[in-house]
Enzyme design. Structure first.
Site, PDB file in Angstrom:
ATOM      1  N   TYR A  73      -0.748   6.661  -8.367  1.00  0.00           N
ATOM      2  CA  TYR A  73      -0.566   5.587  -9.352  1.00  0.00           C
ATOM      3  C   TYR A  73      -1.195   4.311  -9.035  1.00  0.00           C
ATOM      4  O   TYR A  73      -0.686   3.795  -7.754  1.00  0.00           O
ATOM      5  CB  TYR A  73       0.884   5.361  -9.556  1.00  0.00           C
ATOM      6  CG  TYR A  73       1.436   4.688 -10.718  1.00  0.00           C
ATOM      7  CD1 TYR A  73       1.551   5.021 -12.037  1.00  0.00           C
ATOM      8  CD2 TYR A  73       1.443   3.160 -10.560  1.00  0.00           C
ATOM      9  CE1 TYR A  73       1.943   4.401 -13.228  1.00  0.00           C
ATOM     10  CE2 TYR A  73       1.894   2.456 -11.784  1.00  0.00           C
ATOM     11  CZ  TYR A  73       2.025   3.035 -12.954  1.00  0.00           C
ATOM     12  OH  TYR A  73       2.418   2.238 -13.851  1.00  0.00           O
ATOM     13  N   TYR A 129      -5.199   3.136 -18.710  1.00  0.00           N
ATOM     14  CA  TYR A 129      -3.820   2.964 -18.294  1.00  0.00           C
ATOM     15  C   TYR A 129      -2.760   3.287 -19.453  1.00  0.00           C
ATOM     16  O   TYR A 129      -2.817   2.518 -20.341  1.00  0.00           O
ATOM     17  CB  TYR A 129      -3.516   1.580 -17.787  1.00  0.00           C
ATOM     18  CG  TYR A 129      -2.320   1.358 -17.213  1.00  0.00           C
ATOM     19  CD1 TYR A 129      -2.050   2.005 -16.068  1.00  0.00           C
ATOM     20  CD2 TYR A 129      -1.351   0.527 -17.782  1.00  0.00           C
ATOM     21  CE1 TYR A 129      -0.644   1.813 -15.351  1.00  0.00           C
ATOM     22  CE2 TYR A 129      -0.051   0.474 -17.294  1.00  0.00           C
ATOM     23  CZ  TYR A 129       0.320   0.834 -16.094  1.00  0.00           C
ATOM     24  OH  TYR A 129       1.567   0.904 -15.685  1.00  0.00           O
TER      25      TYR A 129
END
Length: 380
Positions: free
Chosen positions: A285, A335
């Site tokens: 992440y 994203y």
């Protein structure tokens, strides 16, 4: 035990862009239907759903819109990007325990064209934010910037180490036609000259703001063998919420740089037959570049304080010792709260990535570090 009892058999996504015309619900349905088609499963067979608490399309609307059957399991996970891998974990538990047979996880988001949550001053701040935002930590970038500054001070990390992360993700996006940053190279000069977002984080240390949606399909291991695509087995799953955690800034921890990744990692490796040394590629992440060295340490790829140095010498690049975010990640592909990392992990183990790691057999996927998090260990 959940070990290898379920598999991801279908993935789907819309295109990523700064602004898409379709509403979030439409994008969600498109991604889910694409994932089911990828798996060769009729929507009427879906009986389990999982998404994020921040998801605007609820289970009722999604189920009706795609033509799902009776739903016997549904769940949502909190904490934004920290919940990405948990959606798959929840479906794996539901399928492995007989609560459902075909599960779909998804995330649809219009953040590129939508509002920023922290701009809504009419909403009462949650308790943790009352200790940060009135004093200037308004955005996630401000909170992570503070952790980054402490990490630099304690362990000698530099902006060159953060550039290594940004560059690795951009290089992979340059090979991925679906990435927002496809064919848009990044140089060290561009990085060092970029405007500050929250010092020491510049423009390229921050993830993209993207519109888009993604989904995946989870079934039992036995059924997975008969699906359209090569199954990717869910070998181990974990969630992590450490004691005395304070979202993003970790004020109350003895060591603010020991975040939720450390808690999730202990559980992940405890229930796995594999360890960090067995991971061929990792989708980590990357809402902000400092999260990569912190996660490398938390998940055991290097020792405490060694995450920055780990990025040196092309270690994160294709051909390096741990290729990361091989579609470009949140920094350069798109994203959508980390869900694209799950889909890229599946592509790597299918052998269909645009930046394929040769003979990849294992992939770690992580959710947001700095908040209560989750992780998946996938294998083929």
């Amino acid at each position: 035990m959940l070990k290898d009892r379920t598999a991801i058999v279908g993935i789907g996504q819309t295109r990523f862009a700064k602004s898409l015309d379709e509403p979030e619900k439409t994008l969600a349905c498109r991604a889910v239907l694409a994932a089911l088609d990828d798996a060769g499963i009729d929507p009427a067979e879906v009986d389990a759903l999982a998404s994020y608490t921040m998801e605007e399309t609820d289970e009722v609307e999604l189920a009706k819109s795609i033509g799902a059957g009776d739903i016997t399991f549904f769940s949502r996970t909190g904490f934004g990007g920290g919940g990405s891998c948990a959606t798959v974990a929840h479906l794996a538990m539901a399928v492995a325990t007989g609560q459902a047979g075909v599960g779909v996880a998804w995330r649809s988001r219009k953040r590129g064209s939508g509002v920023r949550p922290w701009t809504n001053t009419g909403v009462q701040l949650p308790t943790p934010a009352q200790w940060t935002r009135p004093f200037g930590l308004l955005r996630p970038a401000d909170e992570i910037a503070m952790l980054a500054r402490r990490y630099m001070h304690e362990y000698g990390a530099t902006r060159d180490h953060l550039f290594n992360v940004a560059l690795a993700c951009r290089n992979r996006a340059n090979q991925n036609p679906a990435a927002v940053m496809y064919e848009r190279p990044l140089t060290r000069e561009m990085y060092m000259d970029a405007r500050w977002i929250s010092e020491p984080l510049c423009l390229y240390d921050n993830c993209l703001e993207t519109d888009g949606a993604l989904a995946c399909v989870v079934v039992g291991a036995e059924r997975a063998r008969d699906c359209r695509q090569r199954p990717v087995y869910v070998h181990s799953v974990a969630q992590g919420l450490p004691a005395q955690h304070h979202g993003m800034v970790n004020y109350w921890n003895d060591d603010p740089l020991t975040g939720p990744a450390w808690t999730a990692a202990r559980q992940l490796w405890k229930t796995a037959d594999l360890g960090p040394q067995d991971v061929d590629t990792a989708q980590i992440y990357d809402a902000f570049t400092p999260l990569i060295p912190l996660s490398l340490e938390g998940y055991g790829f290097c020792g405490r304080g060694e995450g920055a140095a780990y990025t040196e010498g092309g270690a994160l690049e294709l051909g390096g010792r741990l290729p990361i975010n091989t579609a470009g990640g949140g920094l350069s592909e798109g994203y959508v709260h980390g869900f694209n990392l799950i889909n890229e992990g599946v592509r790597q183990l299918r052998g269909s990535s645009t930046s394929q790691v040769p003979d990849a057999a294992t992939c770690l996927v992580t959710a947001g570090e700095g908040v209560p998090t989750s992780a998946l260990l996938l294998r083929n």
